[in-house]
Design a protein around this motif. Structure first.
Motif, short mmCIF file in Angstrom:
data_model
loop_
_atom_site.label_atom_id
_atom_site.label_comp_id
_atom_site.label_asym_id
_atom_site.label_seq_id
_atom_site.Cartn_x
_atom_site.Cartn_y
_atom_site.Cartn_z
N ILE C 38 0.78 -1.14 0.02
CA ILE C 38 0.03 0.01 -0.16
C ILE C 38 1.01 1.25 0.00
O ILE C 38 2.00 1.18 0.54
CB ILE C 38 -1.06 0.26 1.37
CG1 ILE C 38 -0.32 0.16 2.49
CG2 ILE C 38 -2.05 -1.08 1.06
CD1 ILE C 38 -1.01 0.24 3.75
N GLY C 52 -3.84 3.74 -1.25
CA GLY C 52 -3.82 3.48 0.29
C GLY C 52 -4.38 1.89 0.22
O GLY C 52 -4.38 1.53 1.52
N LEU C 53 -5.17 1.44 -0.73
CA LEU C 53 -5.39 0.08 -0.70
C LEU C 53 -4.57 -0.80 -1.54
O LEU C 53 -4.94 -1.96 -1.74
CB LEU C 53 -7.03 0.27 -1.24
CG LEU C 53 -8.15 0.79 -0.17
CD1 LEU C 53 -9.33 0.82 -1.10
CD2 LEU C 53 -8.22 -0.11 0.98
N ARG C 55 -3.81 -0.15 -4.59
CA ARG C 55 -4.38 -0.27 -5.99
C ARG C 55 -3.45 0.36 -6.88
O ARG C 55 -3.14 1.19 -6.42
CB ARG C 55 -5.72 -0.04 -6.06
CG ARG C 55 -6.53 -0.89 -5.46
CD ARG C 55 -8.23 -0.55 -5.47
NE ARG C 55 -8.57 0.99 -4.96
CZ ARG C 55 -9.54 1.38 -4.66
NH1 ARG C 55 -10.46 0.52 -4.70
NH2 ARG C 55 -9.72 2.63 -4.04
N SER C 211 -19.71 12.62 -5.06
CA SER C 211 -19.62 11.41 -4.37
C SER C 211 -19.70 11.78 -2.72
O SER C 211 -20.27 10.86 -2.09
CB SER C 211 -18.17 10.74 -4.58
OG SER C 211 -17.31 11.75 -3.90
N PHE C 212 -19.74 12.80 -2.34
CA PHE C 212 -19.96 13.15 -1.04
C PHE C 212 -21.76 12.96 -0.43
O PHE C 212 -21.93 12.74 0.67
CB PHE C 212 -19.68 14.57 -0.57
CG PHE C 212 -18.30 14.87 -0.28
CD1 PHE C 212 -17.66 14.28 0.88
CD2 PHE C 212 -17.46 15.25 -1.28
CE1 PHE C 212 -16.11 14.21 0.92
CE2 PHE C 212 -16.08 15.43 -1.20
CZ PHE C 212 -15.44 14.91 -0.17
N GLU C 219 -17.15 2.74 -5.14
CA GLU C 219 -15.96 1.62 -5.15
C GLU C 219 -16.46 0.61 -6.07
O GLU C 219 -17.56 0.07 -5.74
CB GLU C 219 -15.68 1.62 -3.80
CG GLU C 219 -14.83 2.77 -2.99
CD GLU C 219 -13.45 2.94 -3.65
OE1 GLU C 219 -13.16 2.04 -4.46
OE2 GLU C 219 -12.67 3.88 -2.98
N ARG C 229 -9.80 13.04 -5.34
CA ARG C 229 -10.11 13.29 -4.03
C ARG C 229 -8.49 12.70 -3.04
O ARG C 229 -8.70 13.37 -1.90
CB ARG C 229 -11.23 12.35 -3.45
CG ARG C 229 -12.58 12.86 -3.98
CD ARG C 229 -13.68 12.13 -3.56
NE ARG C 229 -13.76 12.26 -1.81
CZ ARG C 229 -14.37 11.15 -1.51
NH1 ARG C 229 -14.92 10.21 -2.00
NH2 ARG C 229 -14.58 11.36 -0.19
N ASP C 230 -7.83 12.01 -3.83
CA ASP C 230 -6.78 11.75 -3.10
C ASP C 230 -5.85 12.94 -2.72
O ASP C 230 -4.81 12.87 -1.89
CB ASP C 230 -5.80 10.55 -3.72
CG ASP C 230 -6.23 9.32 -3.47
OD1 ASP C 230 -7.04 9.15 -2.50
OD2 ASP C 230 -5.56 8.17 -4.23
N GLU C 232 -6.85 15.65 -1.25
CA GLU C 232 -7.43 16.47 -0.51
C GLU C 232 -6.25 16.85 0.58
O GLU C 232 -6.38 17.81 1.41
CB GLU C 232 -8.38 15.82 0.29
CG GLU C 232 -9.59 16.05 -0.49
CD GLU C 232 -10.78 15.08 0.00
OE1 GLU C 232 -10.43 14.40 1.12
OE2 GLU C 232 -11.64 14.82 -0.40
N ASN C 233 -5.30 15.96 0.84
CA ASN C 233 -4.43 16.25 1.97
C ASN C 233 -3.32 16.63 1.34
O ASN C 233 -2.26 16.06 0.72
CB ASN C 233 -4.12 14.71 2.62
CG ASN C 233 -3.49 15.03 3.75
OD1 ASN C 233 -2.66 15.95 3.86
ND2 ASN C 233 -3.03 13.68 4.23
N PRO C 234 -2.96 18.07 1.54
CA PRO C 234 -1.91 18.63 0.82
C PRO C 234 -0.54 18.10 1.29
O PRO C 234 0.55 18.17 0.77
CB PRO C 234 -2.22 20.18 1.10
CG PRO C 234 -3.01 20.16 2.15
CD PRO C 234 -3.68 18.96 2.34
N GLY C 235 -0.57 17.63 2.60
CA GLY C 235 0.58 17.21 3.24
C GLY C 235 1.20 16.26 2.50
O GLY C 235 2.43 15.94 2.24
N ALA C 236 0.27 15.30 1.70
CA ALA C 236 0.97 14.14 1.13
C ALA C 236 1.38 14.22 0.01
O ALA C 236 2.19 13.70 -0.62
CB ALA C 236 -0.36 13.12 0.97
#
Lengths: 536, 272, 268
Positions: C38, C52-53, C55, C211-212, C219, C229-230, C232-236
């Motif tokens: 992952i 994260g899964l 894929r 999707s919200f 999925e 949507r991945d 969303e987290n700017p840190g990543a």
């Protein structure tokens, strides 16, 4: 001369300011819906209530045991219906007015006023009746309920005592802090209550901090960013996705308190009135089917992948974090897809080309709903979907907006299976009556049954009523252990994982003792302190 | 007054806009076949309204009273269907500014073809033949390249001639030309006037020549009608009207024109 | 200009081709979870790393193009057609009907959309297939996305209906359908095309937001919107810059669409 003195005083004040503990900063994730301590229903308001108000009995968030607070001691009458409190001497509200048993009477009267519609009041209307308050002396007060109820003490942890002169608790509070300033949408500034009664071991007045600044910040990412930049000191209920990010940041510590009170679970809709296909209800009522689903889900993968390792496989409704009620005999079901397939075949299901069919030849497929916006849960759902595909079940995932999800599982019952998290706010099984009784509205898999649909649900009903009707803790524990065992065996709720209680803080905060219960880091806010150099 | 050979058009119109403004108030005149009648008047006196009113092309909501008799047939009150048969085939109209009167999104050839199939058969060959004669007469090129052009690729003078081609494709009896020269420079103006005169001479087409420019009118018209205050205040042979104006307004108009106007009949050589 | 146009067209063609042949081109199936790998960084096995899964991100990007590149233009086409019909109808009709149409267009714009979409989700059976669900979502987008465009079309149609050339064509005795198809339509078409190209990327992104509400792709089917949507987290983004690939591709597609735009839209 006079002028010089004033200057000196000013300088001294500045110096003291430098020496003083300063202001702790953290974020609220939403605007509190109310500041009235008797009207609290949301988490933000609950935190403010916890930090500002005094209660007769406090549940110590660390030991989970009740402790004397405004009451010096208390006693339960022999019939279990009356609590007698002896109040601490010489207590004063933050505005200087003195505290006495009259204030307890005013509080109960206002709380149970039907006009107020206080959400806290429900717990106090035991048997539908408000309690009767009797002032016994200048320091003693008795509260009498219509029926005996186990675990009275916990109710009082929710009950902020308000002054008769200030029933909305706006000026006069008994807690370690009071609300000094509020800018809606921006922040709430709490200041040290100089008349707070508690002292530390060396006799120094608490709290140490000058105040707490609660900034309103609904965005979790910005909250994390603020912590990294040092603009806030701590984060409670940290999202597992941020845990690895913060692990190696300088000046930030993360804390994993182990299994918390939040359980992730899935269940099938067994309600006879549900508008779903009858043959599917037959699967869902079939224990072998539920057991196969439970066995086919890799709980280890859920913990590792969906929750980044910050979760523990779950076995039953009560997590090991609940020190008093956890049933130590329960073990999580091991991952066993082969056994699951075997079980299904024995129950009359059959495989054709990798796809599972029931005895009547219908393909086994169902929809699993969950709420949108929770990434860990969405990942868990995708893992479950894949795991169940391996035993030939086709699962449609549907993420719903939270309110429409609640609408489906409580009112329309138009769903087949649901994946959700449940949080136990109250440790005592009495708070879960509505969940376990077959007549209960929150008996999710088959709510509001006129009479128990199965023998094991009838047994749960009996056990829950038994534990509620006795004050003997050992008897109560035995009964509730049995309930947990039945739920584990019958799998109306398939418990998957317990999420860990995660938090992050900056090491300048001293005396932190992270607890599993809310408020995890701020529960001992009166004793928290900041390293001197951080004061600015 | 000239001898009335055959009445082509008899107009008696009162027009009121939706705003209540009365633009024409019993404007009355007649035209005979093959003549060029100049309609003069200041801007805003309703000359264009009159042109549209003859073809019943006024915007919806406009009140129209009176009669328009074309070759003895009453046009007022005729169905849209019957009117369409007349428009472009019996009576044509050339609108004021050639650049906006051509569709910017259509090639020249396509616009002519559309006007052709409005009345003629979908016969490319017949169309081509007619086009060649017409374009020759109008001194326009007939090659593919020209017909493939968009209006924006033409000069104003060329566009004006394309417009005339469009209007005379079906050899109408009457051509209403609304200020056909006002957008043109002097040289092109002269050319256009010449063309119109030539068309009239060769095919006997009646032309209602609307203009505010007395010079032009004097150059090409047999008779002139003066529109003032919603009425035709004077109507007669060009020479009569210009030399002996009766109405005070016409007097002033002619005075302002001054003595420099060489009032002459069109029948002598047109190219001067 | 010519070169960039060719480049834009080529890129779009290649992308469309790759997405249509995803079964052969993609290194893995979009739903396959490599649970031992992952959040992997790019490697030979996973050219864009894994999510994260576990894929394969590249495979999901390729399959996701199928949903987004196919359905977004269809939905944009639907919205533009509706806008065209309503805009034309309002400019054609009498003043009374015109006002009615324009007022209802404005009303449509002010409707509580979230509520209506939630109702749509409630009416949709839960066992709707992922592809059906995303198709319905784009259908909804198409059905809902027209009002702003309709207003623009109505304004343009109004302008055209008053144009001198239309009067001239009537004076030539041209028939009603000639006026429509030969004079009004060619002038309206560039406006509609421009609107179409604006709506395509807007819909790609809108699908992600839906999707919200439980609409949109579900999925494990990927769409570009869901892949975005991945981010969303700017840190990543700092530690795993390769996860920005879907955003880069979307930007490229939008740029290409705009590059093609003047050619298809500019008859005048």
């Amino acid at each position: 001369m006079r002028k010089h003195l004033r200057l000196l005083a000013l300088m001294l004040a500045c110096l003291c300011r430098l020496q003083a503990a300063g202001v702790l900063k953290c974020c609220l994730r939403a605007e509190p819906q109310t500041l009235d301590p008797l009207m609290v229903s949301d988490e933000a308001a609950e935190l403010i209530r916890y930090l500002t108000s005094g209660v007769l009995i406090r549940i110590n968030r660390y030991t989970q045991q009740p402790e004397a607070e405004l009451a010096e001691s208390w006693a339960v009458s022999s019939d279990g219906r009356e609590l007698r409190f002896r109040l601490r001497a010489g207590l004063r509200f933050s505005d200087g007015s003195s505290f006495g048993p009259e204030d307890v009477e005013c509080t109960i009267r206002r709380l149970t006023d039907p006009q107020l519609h206080s959400p806290v009041a429900d717990g106090f209307r035991v048997g539908g009746q408000p309690p009767v308050v009797k002032i016994l002396s200048g320091r003693e007060v008795a509260i009498r309920f219509a029926q005996p109820l186990a675990g009275f003490e916990r109710l009082f942890d929710q009950l902020s005592v308000v002054a008769c002169e200030d029933p909305q608790g706006q000026r006069a509070v008994l807690g370690p802090y009071f609300i000094a300033e509020r800018k809606p949408g921006q922040y709430i500034q709490l200041s040290r209550n100089p008349r707070y009664w508690k002292r530390d071991a060396r006799g120094r007045a608490l709290p140490y901090l000058d105040g707490i600044r609660l900034e309103i910040q609904p965005n979790r990412q910005l909250e994390v960013l603020k912590l990294v930049r040092g603009e806030i000191h701590l984060i409670q209920k940290l999202d597992p996705d941020f845990y690895p990010q913060l692990e190696n940041k300088p000046g930030v510590r993360v804390y994993d308190a182990g299994p918390g009170f939040d359980a992730e679970l899935m269940w099938f809709n067994q309600a006879p009135q549900a508008p779903i296909a009858e043959h599917k209800k037959n699967w869902f009522r079939n224990l072998a089917f539920r057991r196969a689903v439970s066995d086919a889900i890799s709980r280890a993968d859920l913990c590792r992948i969906a929750f980044g390792g910050r979760a523990t496989p779950a076995a039953g409704p009560v997590s090991p974090a609940n020190l008093l009620w956890y049933n130590r005999q329960l073990r999580p079901y091991p991952y066993d897809p082969v056994g699951a397939g075997q079980r299904l075949r024995e129950a009359g299901f059959q495989y054709r080309g990798g796809q599972l069919y029931d005895a009547t030849g219908r393909p086994v497929e169902f929809s699993l709903i969950t709420n949108a916006g929770n990434r860990s849960r969405e990942r868990a759902a995708a893992l479950i979907q894949r795991d169940l595909q391996k035993i030939g079940m086709r699962v449609q995932l549907v993420t719903l907006e939270f309110r429409s999800l609640i609408e489906r599982i409580t009112r329309s019952l138009a769903y087949e299976a649901c994946l959700l998290g449940l949080t136990n706010v109250d440790l005592d099984p009495n708070s879960q009556m509505n969940l376990w009784l077959s007549s209960g509205a929150n008996h999710q898999w088959n709510p509001k049954q006129p009479k128990p649909a199965t023998a094991w649900e009838a047994e749960i009903d009996r056990l829950m009523l038994r534990q509620a009707s006795t004050l003997d803790r050992a008897l109560r524990k035995a009964a509730f252990d049995r309930v947990q065992m039945i739920v584990h065996e019958q799998l109306p709720f398939i418990y998957l994982v317990y999420r860990h209680g995660l938090s992050a803080y900056r090491p300048v905060v001293r005396n932190l003792k992270p607890a599993g219960l809310f408020p995890e880091l701020l529960w001992n806010a009166a004793e928290l302190d900041l390293e001197p150099q951080s004061t600015r | 007054m000239q001898a009335n050979v055959a009445e082509l058009l008899a107009v008696d119109l009162t027009v009121e806009y939706p705003s209540g403004q009365r633009v024409l108030n019993g404007a009355r005149f007649t035209m005979s076949s093959g003549e060029i009648l100049g309609l003069v008047g200041e801007s805003g006196t309703g000359k264009s309204t009159l042109a549209l009113a003859i073809l019943q092309l006024l915007p919806p909501g406009t009140r129209l009273d009176g009669s328009v008799r074309f070759r003895g047939k009453e046009l007022v009150g005729l169905s849209e269907r019957d009117l369409r048969q007349i428009r472009g085939k019996q009576i044509s109209l050339i609108l004021q500014s050639p650049m906006t009167a051509l569709n910017p999104a259509l090639r020249i050839g396509e616009q002519l073809w559309q006007a052709w199939i409005a009345h003629g058969p979908r016969d490319r060959e017949a169309f081509q033949m007619r086009l060649e004669r017409l374009m020759g007469a109008l001194r326009l090129p007939t090659d593919r390249g020209f017909l493939q052009r968009y209006p924006r690729e033409l000069s104003v003078g060329m566009a004006q001639r394309v417009l005339i081609a469009l209007a005379t494709l079906h050899q109408p009896r009457l051509l209403i030309a609304d200020e056909p020269t006002s957008a043109l420079d002097l040289l092109t103006q002269a050319e256009t006037l010449e063309l119109l005169a030539e068309l009239n001479r060769e095919s006997g087409i009646g032309i209602l020549f609307i203009s505010h420019d007395l010079n032009c009118v004097a150059q090409v018209c047999d008779r002139v009608a003066v529109l003032h205050g919603g009425e035709i205040v004077e109507c007669g042979p060009v020479r009569d009207v210009f030399e002996r104006p009766a109405h005070p307004y016409v007097k002033r108009l002619v005075q302002m024109l001054g003595a420099r106007t060489p009032v002459r009949n069109r029948h002598p050589s047109p190219a001067t | 200009m010519k070169l960039s146009l060719r480049l834009a067209r080529g890129t779009l063609l290649i992308l469309a081709g790759v997405s249509l042949t995803a079964e052969w081109v993609a290194p893995h199936h979009y739903a396959e979870q490599f649970r031992e790998a992952i959040n992997e960084p790019p490697s030979w096995r996973f050219p864009l790393g894994t999510d994260g899964l576990g894929r394969d991100r590249l495979s999901r990007l390729i399959y996701g193009a199928r949903v987004s590149l196919l359905l977004a233009p269809l939905a944009a086409g639907l919205a533009t057609s509706l806008a065209g019909l309503i805009g034309i109808a309002s400019s054609l009709s009498g003043p009374w009907l015109e006002r009615l149409l324009l007022v209802s267009t404005d009303l449509w714009m002010t409707l509580p959309w979230v509520f209506l979409l939630l109702t749509a989700r409630a009416l949709l059976p839960l066992d709707t297939e992922p592809f059906a669900s995303v198709t319905i979502t784009f259908l909804l987008l198409g059905l809902l996305g027209w009002p702003a465009t309709a207003r623009i079309v109505a304004a343009r149609a109004q302008q055209i209906s008053q144009a001198t050339y239309l009067l001239q064509a009537r004076a030539c005795g041209e028939r009603r359908h000639q006026l429509w198809f030969r004079h009004v339509w060619p002038n309206l078409r560039p406006v509609l095309l421009a609107q179409f190209w604006v709506l395509v990327p807007a819909f790609i992104l809108a699908e992600a937001n839906l999707s919200f509400l439980g609409l949109g792709v579900s999925e494990p089917l990927p769409s570009w919107g869901s892949l975005l949507r991945d981010l969303e987290n700017p840190g990543a983004l700092w530690t795993q810059p390769w996860i920005a690939a879907p955003a880069v591709v979307v930007v490229i597609v939008i740029a290409c669409l705009h590059g093609v735009l003047p050619e298809t839209g500019g008859r005048q």
